[in-house]
Design an enzyme around this catalytic site. Structure first.
Site, PDB file in Angstrom:
ATOM      1  N   GLU A 122       0.843  -1.210   0.000  1.00 25.25           N
ATOM      2  CA  GLU A 122       0.000   0.000   0.000  1.00 25.25           C
ATOM      3  C   GLU A 122       0.880   1.263   0.000  1.00 25.25           C
ATOM      4  OE1 GLU A 122      -3.398  -0.188   2.626  1.00 25.25           O
ATOM      5  OE2 GLU A 122      -3.520   1.992   2.701  1.00 25.25           O
ATOM      6  N   LYS A 172      -7.848  -1.370  11.046  1.00 24.98           N
ATOM      7  CA  LYS A 172      -7.202  -1.783   9.779  1.00 24.98           C
ATOM      8  C   LYS A 172      -5.972  -0.906   9.545  1.00 24.98           C
ATOM      9  CE  LYS A 172      -6.457  -1.768   5.150  1.00 24.98           C
ATOM     10  NZ  LYS A 172      -5.543  -0.868   4.437  1.00 24.98           N
ATOM     11  N   ASP A 213       4.220 -14.536  11.541  1.00 24.42           N
ATOM     12  CA  ASP A 213       2.956 -15.012  10.985  1.00 24.42           C
ATOM     13  C   ASP A 213       1.882 -13.922  11.165  1.00 24.42           C
ATOM     14  OD1 ASP A 213       0.523 -16.248  10.543  1.00 24.42           O
ATOM     15  OD2 ASP A 213       1.071 -18.107  11.555  1.00 24.42           O
ATOM     16  N   HIS A 234      -2.622  10.277   0.261  1.00 24.01           N
ATOM     17  CA  HIS A 234      -2.770   8.968  -0.353  1.00 24.01           C
ATOM     18  C   HIS A 234      -2.604   9.052  -1.872  1.00 24.01           C
ATOM     19  CE1 HIS A 234      -4.102   4.820  -0.112  1.00 24.01           C
ATOM     20  NE2 HIS A 234      -4.744   5.040  -1.240  1.00 24.01           N
TER      21      HIS A 234
HETATM   22  C1  MEV Z   1      -6.161   2.861   4.850  1.00 25.55           C
HETATM   23  O1  MEV Z   1      -5.391   1.752   4.478  1.00 25.55           O
HETATM   24  C2  MEV Z   1      -6.220   3.008   6.348  1.00 25.55           C
HETATM   25  C3  MEV Z   1      -7.161   4.083   6.885  1.00 25.55           C
HETATM   26  O2  MEV Z   1      -8.470   3.905   6.356  1.00 25.55           O
HETATM   27  C4  MEV Z   1      -7.176   3.960   8.382  1.00 25.55           C
HETATM   28  C5  MEV Z   1      -8.190   4.847   9.072  1.00 25.55           C
HETATM   29  O3  MEV Z   1      -9.230   5.168   8.496  1.00 25.55           O
HETATM   30  O4  MEV Z   1      -7.932   5.151  10.268  1.00 25.55           O
HETATM   31  C6  MEV Z   1      -6.697   5.457   6.460  1.00 25.55           C
END
Ligand code: MEV
Length: 432
Positions: free
Chosen positions: A85, A274, A290, A387
């Site tokens: 990513e 995430k 792992d 991003h």
């Molecule tokens: C993207 O990979 C992760 C985010 O969505 C985490 C978040 O929203 O805190 C930017």
């Protein structure tokens, strides 16, 4: 066109590729070229990778990046991260630098206990079973001596075993619940070997000593390790959060609100966590650990009170902003891939060959830093600005942009908003 086969694993690598290409891929020459171009010319290295799993047909590359400037308990680390990513390493580096200038990260390992269970069925009287377990317990442990000797020499081993009654959840269901200290090893093989030996001894002794049969269902470690816990935190005076036109008070409050939202709202908590796992998985993978085990354990921990919630927390108290994470991490720095994969060895070298405890702290910090970077963007500029800047290169590569085209377009988007269509029209303009 698709078809099945028996004895696939017995074919040579070339035969496997030919079979896949001719049965599943329409443009066979291009597909074969794509698969084989990832072979490593170093035969020994290629063979090592071929033999990690069954039916290897090629190597699947991920970038290995490094996020420098992580100050953890006063020591500076460059953290290796394997991830695809675009924005993750950049975000980690930014957060590391930000906190380097504000005292760095503080971490503590709270506990290191791992868990394994022998699941079995028994239809007799519970009292008899308990009495039998108490009698057989020393033998269960004694029979694992050949497995535990080395681990014990280093100060680890089996911590305890107990009988757990689970008949309220499932008729006749019991467990031998065992706890382990596996030191610098993740310990999966060690734990599973001990458990399988417990099961063997338990079954054999039950046949002699118990009236009713014991039916062993399975013996396996648990990836839920709430007693293998690490904490990482950052804190500073609210004024110290000032950065590039950001009002520190507003930022601190909004940031804390964003964390609270993830604490109370599962849809947000999942995305929030995430983002944390973006950092955690990347280091776990780079260091040959792992990540599936870590993911499973971490998310179970996030729901330990019956509702899925945030793994991080924040507070503002007496003018001080604090932000922290507490997570279970079962990691190893010896054994498994750590002694096999050359790049994993390099990654561990970059980290100064940490102990498992040290690695737990580094990984927790990577998660906290990632979450800090994400929430900082989300509560200020929004996530897309950074991003899309990072994603720009992916779009340029999709269009096979030349070096000059890339330089020109990157320059253009220094002062313009990156969107997919804006990049495409810029490429088209340049190519007219
Ligand atoms: C993207 O990979 C992760 C985010 O969505 C985490 C978040 O929203 O805190 C930017």
């Amino acid at each position: 066109m698709s078809t099945s086969i028996s004895g696939f694993s017995k074919l040579t690598k070339t035969e496997k590729i030919d079979w896949i290409v001719s049965n599943y891929l329409s443009n066979s020459t291009t597909a074969k070229d794509t698969i084989t171009q990832y072979f490593n010319s170093n035969q020994k290295l290629q063979q090592l990778h071929d033999e990690f799993i069954e039916n290897t047909i090629s190597n699947y590359y991920l970038p290995l990046g490094v996020a420098p400037n992580f100050v953890i308990n006063g020591k500076t680390y460059a953290i290796p991260m394997a991830i695809e990513e675009s924005s993750v390493v950049a975000a980690a580096s930014k957060a590391a630098k930000f906190w380097m200038e504000r005292g760095g990260f503080k971490t503590t390992v709270i506990s290191t206990t791992k868990i394994g269970q022998v699941h079995f069925m028994y239809s007799g009287e519970e009292k008899m079973l308990q009495a039998f377990f108490n009698t057989v317990k020393p033998k269960l442990i004694a029979d694992t001596k050949s497995i535990t000797a080395n681990m014990e020499k280093r100060g680890g081993g089996i911590l305890d075993i107990e009988l757990r009654t689970k008949t309220n959840d499932l008729d006749n269901y019991y467990q031998i619940h065992a706890t382990f200290e596996t030191l610098d090893a993740m310990g999966a093989n060690f734990i599973n070997s001990c458990l399988e030996q417990f099961a063997k001894t338990f079954k054999a002794e039950a046949e002699i000593q118990l009236d009713n049969d014991i039916d062993i269902v399975m013996s396996i470690l648990s990836n839920y390790v709430p007693e293998c816990l690490v904490r990482a935190e950052v804190s500073c005076k609210i004024e110290a959060l000032a950065d590039k036109g950001i009002d520190p008070e507003t930022f601190a409050n909004k940031f804390a609100q964003a964390v609270t939202i993830a604490e109370v709202e599962p849809y947000r908590a999942v995305t929030h966590n995430k983002g944390i796992m973006n950092g955690i998985d990347a280091v776990v993978l780079a260091t040959g650990n792992d990540f599936r085990a870590v993911e499973a354990g971490v998310h179970a921990y996030a729901s330990k009170n019956g509702k899925y919630t945030s793994l991080t927390h924040a507070k503002i108290e007496d003018g001080i902003f604090s932000f922290w994470i507490e997570i279970p991490l079962a990691l190893g720095t010896v054994g498994g891939l750590t002694s096999l994969h050359p790049l994993v060895k390099v990654a561990l070298n970059i980290l100064g060959n940490p102990t498992a405890k040290e690695l737990m702290q580094i990984v927790a910090v990577a998660g906290l830093a990632q979450n800090f970077a994400a929430l900082r963007s989300l509560t200020t500029t929004g996530i897309q600005e950074g991003h899309m800047k990072m994603h720009l290169m992916n779009i340029l590569n999709q269009f096979d942009a030349t070096k000059t085209e890339k330089e020109n377009i990157i320059n253009h988007f220094k002062t313009n908003t990156v969107t997919h269509s804006a990049v495409v029209s810029q490429i088209e303009k340049l190519r007219q």
